[in-house]
Scaffold this motif. Structure first.
Motif, short mmCIF file in Angstrom:
data_model
loop_
_atom_site.label_atom_id
_atom_site.label_comp_id
_atom_site.label_asym_id
_atom_site.label_seq_id
_atom_site.Cartn_x
_atom_site.Cartn_y
_atom_site.Cartn_z
N ASP A 14 -4.12 -9.64 99.20
CA ASP A 14 -3.56 -8.33 98.25
C ASP A 14 -3.27 -9.10 97.09
N ASN A 22 -0.75 -0.97 88.36
CA ASN A 22 -0.71 0.55 88.45
C ASN A 22 -1.56 1.20 87.51
N HIS A 36 -5.07 -4.10 95.30
CA HIS A 36 -4.46 -2.77 95.94
C HIS A 36 -3.67 -2.06 94.68
N VAL A 74 2.82 -10.89 95.69
CA VAL A 74 3.61 -9.96 94.80
C VAL A 74 4.99 -10.60 94.55
N GLN A 102 10.20 -7.69 95.17
CA GLN A 102 9.50 -6.70 96.19
C GLN A 102 9.86 -7.30 97.59
N HIS A 141 11.22 -4.91 100.27
CA HIS A 141 9.98 -3.98 100.61
C HIS A 141 9.04 -4.73 101.80
N1 ARG Z 1 1.18 -1.95 92.40
C1 ARG Z 1 2.36 -2.60 92.83
C2 ARG Z 1 3.38 -2.90 91.68
O1 ARG Z 1 2.78 -2.89 90.37
C3 ARG Z 1 2.25 -3.80 93.46
C4 ARG Z 1 1.34 -3.51 94.80
C5 ARG Z 1 1.24 -4.93 95.57
N2 ARG Z 1 0.78 -4.73 96.76
C6 ARG Z 1 1.15 -4.06 97.88
N3 ARG Z 1 0.27 -3.94 99.15
N4 ARG Z 1 2.47 -3.59 97.95
O2 ARG Z 1 4.55 -3.13 91.68
#
Ligand code: ARG
Length: 561
Positions: free
Chosen positions: A118, A123, A158, A331, A335, A338
């Protein structure tokens, strides 16, 4: 050649198998000085088992170790120092590299195990941040390294393309949006609309409900909502793709959060069946065992699902689709909680494979010690950063090598490569400082330095009219550190894959470059007719390994710069 393995095996027999082979090989060290040989084995831990002083043990064992690959084996205090037969080793190692070419260092450690990675995962309708850049670069390098050692990586972007914010965005667009402007500058315009929506909410609280109801329509597949959402997504992705193209990085899947819209009910049911769901102020949560972790939010009061719900569905989907041997999430550090929650919830669901999920976290990109903001005025700052790096690389080329052909492509490979290398050379968990100038320096621990070293090797090969033929080692002591480094390459890649640590490869190519440049400064490679063939073979081997090392980091290796 696995010289370390041969040495370990000799030791194993010399101590009559009283210690396991694995325990021996793990203790073999690289001596700090060349004069102490090529490998050293400390005997301290054997003292207990053999009931003698480590010094005595070293004396006794050293005489027992004789092997045609070894020149000598010497006890020094509590250590056994091993010296390889240099001439023999040099032609063996060079031969191995030249015969394997780019496949040198390839292995089957991964046994074809699938590894979803991933990575990137920006976003939509928001700027591509430095964090996303780091995730892209680190994830890409991990994919290349893991493939090299026999895994099958699956690069997954993702995308953050689902959630209540898209209801708000649709509402804002319908109120104030301008189609032509959005087409022209999607992310900038959508971001502005989103910000305006939040400002207006202050004055008019009904907007909140309006946003919510648009998200509901989106979730239920309402045509107008879906059409707009698709459009926002596609336009955003096109902007992101420009960055991916500059970096020459692609994905096996761009299934983002939206892909799991129809897969979350099942998650909620699974949790419910196991009695894991609890109500908390109208929302549904899973409590964590660890008191330091907040409960994991599964459904909001209004029934909307959340980031974590989608990640649960995604984790299960990946397991069921790929039967992965490991599942990676590249990531940022922020996070951490999370991913801890995610793994704990999956374990509560008795999915044992959750043990094979790894959060590959990384630090922040700083500028002058401060967090870099991507949206000061201009939106897609990152693309500009890459363009600027390319421009700077081009200026360098114009001054150093104005007659070079394909300047533009090479400037791209050097400029973008510099940014990527800078990201990879440090332990990923550390914060790193962003400075284009230092990244692009040709001296120092940079991508251009390694690329330049390789181009120099290629130029020597051209001048010496090298063509691969008779394989011959080099007969000069000064080349020895290079030979040993070349021999280390396969092990470095395996460790980088095992520890999910591309910086090992980056540091390795820097070491090899340094070693080679030192040699180049001391030895006139083409002057001695008798040594020339062997030396050119060495140079060719260095170029093969530098090129492959750079490739594993996601960088190109131009033959001329
Ligand atoms: N879109 C999220 C962000 O910009 C990161 C996603 C990371 N991947 C996941 N499977 N949560 O913070």
């Amino acid at each position: 050649m696995d010289y370390k393995g041969v040495f370990a095996n000799e030791l194993y027999h010399a101590i009559e198998k009283k210690v396991e082979y694995e325990n021996i090989i793990k203790r073999i060290e690289k001596p700090s000085q060349e004069s102490y040989g090529d490998f050293a084995f400390p005997c301290f831990d054997l003292a207990k088992i053999m009931r003698r002083s480590p010094q005595q043990i070293a004396q006794e064992l050293a005489v027992k170790i004789t092997h045609p690959l070894f020149e000598k084996c010497e006890p020094v205090g509590a250590y056994i120092n091993l010296y390889l037969e240099k001439k023999e080793a040099s032609s063996t190692v060079i031969g191995e590299v030249l015969e394997s070419g780019e496949t040198y260092g390839t292995s089957e450690v991964g046994e074809g195990g699938k590894v979803p990675i991933d990575m990137s995962s920006p976003n939509i309708a928001k700027p591509f941040s430095m964090g996303h850049l780091r995730s892209t670069v680190i994830g890409n390098s991990l994919a290349l390294i893991l493939a090299k050692i026999g895994y099958e990586p699956i690069r997954i972007n993702h995308l953050g393309d689902w959630g209540t914010q898209f209801g708000k965005l649709i509402a804002a667009y319908l109120k104030w949006g301008d189609e032509a402007k959005v087409r022209q500058n999607t992310i900038k315009e959508l971001l502005a609309l989103y910000i305006k929506f939040h400002e207006e909410i202050e004055k008019d609280a009904t907007l909140e409900d309006e946003g919510r109801s648009w998200f509901k329509r989106l979730e239920d597949g309402g045509q107008q909502a879906v059409t707009l959402w698709k459009w926002f997504r596609e336009e955003s992705l096109q902007e992101f793709n420009r960055i991916y193209e500059l970096m020459d990085i692609s994905f096996d899947s761009t299934n983002g959060e939206a892909f799991y819209n129809d897969k979350m009910d099942r998650v909620v049911h699974l949790l419910d069946d196991k009695g894991l769901l609890q109500e908390s102020e109208g929302a549904l949560v899973v409590e964590m065992d660890d008191d330091n972790l907040p409960p994991c939010l599964i459904k909001k009061k209004d029934g909307a699902t959340l980031y974590a719900t989608r990640d649960l569905a995604a984790a299960i989907y990946r397991y069921e689709t790929f039967g992965f041997s490991q599942s990676l999430y590249v990531v940022g550090n922020e996070q951490r909680l999370h991913f801890k929650q995610l793994i704990e919830v999956l374990k509560k669901l008795e999915f044992n494979w959750a043990d094979h999920m790894h959060h590959i976290s990384f630090g922040m990109m700083l500028k002058d010690g401060k967090k870099m903001s991507t949206r000061k005025g201009k939106v897609v700052l990152l693309e500009e950063v890459l363009e600027e790096a390319i421009q700077l690389a081009k200026v360098n080329i114009e001054t150093k090598n104005p007659s070079l052909i394909n300047k533009d492509i090479i400037a791209q490979h050097v400029g973008v490569g510099a940014v990527m290398f800078h990201d990879l050379k440090n332990d990923r968990r550390n914060d790193i400082d962003f400075s284009l100038e230092s990244m692009l320096r040709v001296e120092g621990e940079t991508g251009p330095y390694v690329q330049y070293t390789n181009a120099r090797a290629c130029s020597i090969l051209r001048k010496g009219h090298y063509s691969q033929g008779e394989i011959q080692g080099v007969d000069d002591e000064k080349a020895w550190p290079i030979i040993m480094l070349l021999n280390d390459f396969p092990e470095v890649i395996q460790k980088a894959g095992r520890d999910f640590d591309p910086s090992l490869v980056a540091k390795y190519v820097i070491d090899l470059s340094r070693s080679f440049n030192k040699y180049y400064g001391q030895v006139r490679i083409l002057d001695d007719e008798y040594q020339k063939v062997g030396r050119l073979n060495l140079v060719a081997a260095v170029s093969i390994v530098l090129t492959e090392g750079l490739r594993l980091l996601g960088l190109h290796a131009p033959q001329e710069m």
